[in-house]
Design a protein around this motif. Structure first.
Motif, PDB file in Angstrom:
ATOM      1  N   ILE A  71       0.835  -1.203   0.000  1.00  0.00           N
ATOM      2  CA  ILE A  71       0.000   0.000   0.000  1.00  0.00           C
ATOM      3  C   ILE A  71       0.869   1.252   0.000  1.00  0.00           C
ATOM      4  O   ILE A  71       0.603   2.209  -0.740  1.00  0.00           O
ATOM      5  CB  ILE A  71      -0.993  -0.046   1.174  1.00  0.00           C
ATOM      6  N   CYS A  72       1.947   1.248   0.777  1.00  0.00           N
ATOM      7  CA  CYS A  72       2.893   2.376   0.747  1.00  0.00           C
ATOM      8  C   CYS A  72       3.448   2.577  -0.655  1.00  0.00           C
ATOM      9  O   CYS A  72       3.559   3.722  -1.127  1.00  0.00           O
ATOM     10  CB  CYS A  72       4.043   2.146   1.728  1.00  0.00           C
ATOM     11  N   ASN A  73       3.812   1.500  -1.306  1.00  0.00           N
ATOM     12  CA  ASN A  73       4.357   1.583  -2.661  1.00  0.00           C
ATOM     13  C   ASN A  73       3.362   2.263  -3.612  1.00  0.00           C
ATOM     14  O   ASN A  73       3.734   3.189  -4.337  1.00  0.00           O
ATOM     15  CB  ASN A  73       4.715   0.184  -3.169  1.00  0.00           C
ATOM     16  N   TRP A  74       2.113   1.827  -3.595  1.00  0.00           N
ATOM     17  CA  TRP A  74       1.134   2.392  -4.525  1.00  0.00           C
ATOM     18  C   TRP A  74       0.805   3.846  -4.194  1.00  0.00           C
ATOM     19  O   TRP A  74       0.600   4.657  -5.095  1.00  0.00           O
ATOM     20  CB  TRP A  74      -0.112   1.520  -4.590  1.00  0.00           C
ATOM     21  N   LEU A  75       0.780   4.186  -2.919  1.00  0.00           N
ATOM     22  CA  LEU A  75       0.577   5.591  -2.567  1.00  0.00           C
ATOM     23  C   LEU A  75       1.775   6.431  -3.015  1.00  0.00           C
ATOM     24  O   LEU A  75       1.615   7.510  -3.581  1.00  0.00           O
ATOM     25  CB  LEU A  75       0.350   5.732  -1.060  1.00  0.00           C
ATOM     26  N   SER A  76       2.977   5.937  -2.779  1.00  0.00           N
ATOM     27  CA  SER A  76       4.193   6.650  -3.184  1.00  0.00           C
ATOM     28  C   SER A  76       4.234   6.837  -4.695  1.00  0.00           C
ATOM     29  O   SER A  76       4.587   7.909  -5.188  1.00  0.00           O
ATOM     30  CB  SER A  76       5.423   5.884  -2.696  1.00  0.00           C
ATOM     31  N   PHE A 132      -2.672  12.516  15.202  1.00  0.00           N
ATOM     32  CA  PHE A 132      -1.780  12.860  14.096  1.00  0.00           C
ATOM     33  C   PHE A 132      -2.436  13.792  13.074  1.00  0.00           C
ATOM     34  O   PHE A 132      -1.877  14.022  12.004  1.00  0.00           O
ATOM     35  CB  PHE A 132      -1.301  11.588  13.386  1.00  0.00           C
ATOM     36  N   ALA A 133      -3.612  14.315  13.394  1.00  0.00           N
ATOM     37  CA  ALA A 133      -4.360  15.209  12.496  1.00  0.00           C
ATOM     38  C   ALA A 133      -4.557  14.574  11.121  1.00  0.00           C
ATOM     39  O   ALA A 133      -4.266  15.167  10.084  1.00  0.00           O
ATOM     40  CB  ALA A 133      -3.660  16.561  12.374  1.00  0.00           C
ATOM     41  N   CYS A 134      -5.065  13.336  11.121  1.00  0.00           N
ATOM     42  CA  CYS A 134      -5.274  12.566   9.885  1.00  0.00           C
ATOM     43  C   CYS A 134      -6.753  12.261   9.682  1.00  0.00           C
ATOM     44  O   CYS A 134      -7.518  12.158  10.627  1.00  0.00           O
ATOM     45  CB  CYS A 134      -4.569  11.214   9.982  1.00  0.00           C
ATOM     46  N   GLU A 135      -7.099  12.033   8.429  1.00  0.00           N
ATOM     47  CA  GLU A 135      -8.412  11.467   8.101  1.00  0.00           C
ATOM     48  C   GLU A 135      -8.301   9.950   8.288  1.00  0.00           C
ATOM     49  O   GLU A 135      -7.355   9.342   7.790  1.00  0.00           O
ATOM     50  CB  GLU A 135      -8.767  11.721   6.636  1.00  0.00           C
ATOM     51  N   PRO A 136      -9.248   9.320   8.969  1.00  0.00           N
ATOM     52  CA  PRO A 136      -9.175   7.867   9.136  1.00  0.00           C
ATOM     53  C   PRO A 136      -9.566   7.110   7.861  1.00  0.00           C
ATOM     54  O   PRO A 136     -10.626   7.342   7.293  1.00  0.00           O
ATOM     55  CB  PRO A 136     -10.156   7.578  10.274  1.00  0.00           C
ATOM     56  N   TRP A 137      -8.672   6.239   7.436  1.00  0.00           N
ATOM     57  CA  TRP A 137      -8.877   5.400   6.261  1.00  0.00           C
ATOM     58  C   TRP A 137      -8.572   3.961   6.623  1.00  0.00           C
ATOM     59  O   TRP A 137      -7.871   3.686   7.602  1.00  0.00           O
ATOM     60  CB  TRP A 137      -7.967   5.846   5.118  1.00  0.00           C
ATOM     61  N   LEU A 138      -9.073   3.042   5.807  1.00  0.00           N
ATOM     62  CA  LEU A 138      -8.730   1.643   5.994  1.00  0.00           C
ATOM     63  C   LEU A 138      -8.320   1.040   4.666  1.00  0.00           C
ATOM     64  O   LEU A 138      -8.790   1.448   3.600  1.00  0.00           O
ATOM     65  CB  LEU A 138      -9.867   0.860   6.645  1.00  0.00           C
ATOM     66  N   ALA A 139      -7.389   0.096   4.756  1.00  0.00           N
ATOM     67  CA  ALA A 139      -6.885  -0.605   3.583  1.00  0.00           C
ATOM     68  C   ALA A 139      -6.981  -2.100   3.832  1.00  0.00           C
ATOM     69  O   ALA A 139      -6.767  -2.566   4.953  1.00  0.00           O
ATOM     70  CB  ALA A 139      -5.439  -0.212   3.297  1.00  0.00           C
TER      71      ALA A 139
END
Length: 163
Positions: free
Chosen positions: A21-26, A93-100
């Motif tokens: 998932i990190c790879n595809w986001l990057s 962390f001032a983030c929007e919550p997402w799930l993968a």
């Protein structure tokens, strides 16, 4: 070839899902970091939109006959509230919550990524002890047709991998 899981497969598939998932986001222009924090696994930041996502990742390997088994997302059993842990971490962390969700089977893998808000509005069945991500054909079609669910299918092709 069949899938024979090693004694550390659960850890390995978890790491694989997070890194994939990190790879595809990057590759999509996001700055990403794996974080070791209760409730989220990845923090992703988009320099172009200034959005910051806190992503909880669930990774599974499905053997023959279990490909359509649901993936557990959040548990509420025995006093747990995994969902609240994700929300709390995202607030910190001032983030929007997402799930993968990363699910691999014998010859393919699927990656799904969506906001907690979209999951709640369209896929969550409240009142259950466990929130899950359905993997049956009807739900897979629904996810693919939902523009708020990011999806990638990866096909595996073995050419010389037998032991």
């Amino acid at each position: 070839m069949s899938i024979i899981k090693s004694s550390r497969h659960q850890k390995i598939i978890g790491d694989c899902g997070e890194l994939t998932i990190c790879n595809w986001l990057s590759r999509s222009g996001w700055e990403v970091a794996i974080v070791d924090h209760t409730g989220i696994d990845i923090v992703a930041y988009s320099p172009s939109t200034h959005r910051r996502l806190g992503i909880t990742v669930k990774s599974r390997t499905r053997t023959i006959g279990t490909e359509e088994s649901s993936v557990n997302i959040f548990s509420y059993q025995k006093g747990k509230d995994d969902r609240q842990k994700t929300i709390d971490a995202c607030e910190a962390f001032a983030c929007e919550p997402w799930l993968a969700v990363y699910v691999e089977a014998m010859d393919q893998a699927d990656i799904y990524l969506t906001s907690l808000e979209n999951y709640d509005a369209n896929y969550r069945r409240s009142g259950k002890a466990i929130d899950d991500w359905k993997m049956g054909p009807k739900y897979q079609e629904k996810y693919i047709s939902d523009p708020l669910v990011k999806h990638i299918k990866i096909n595996f092709q073995e050419t010389n991998w037998s032991w």
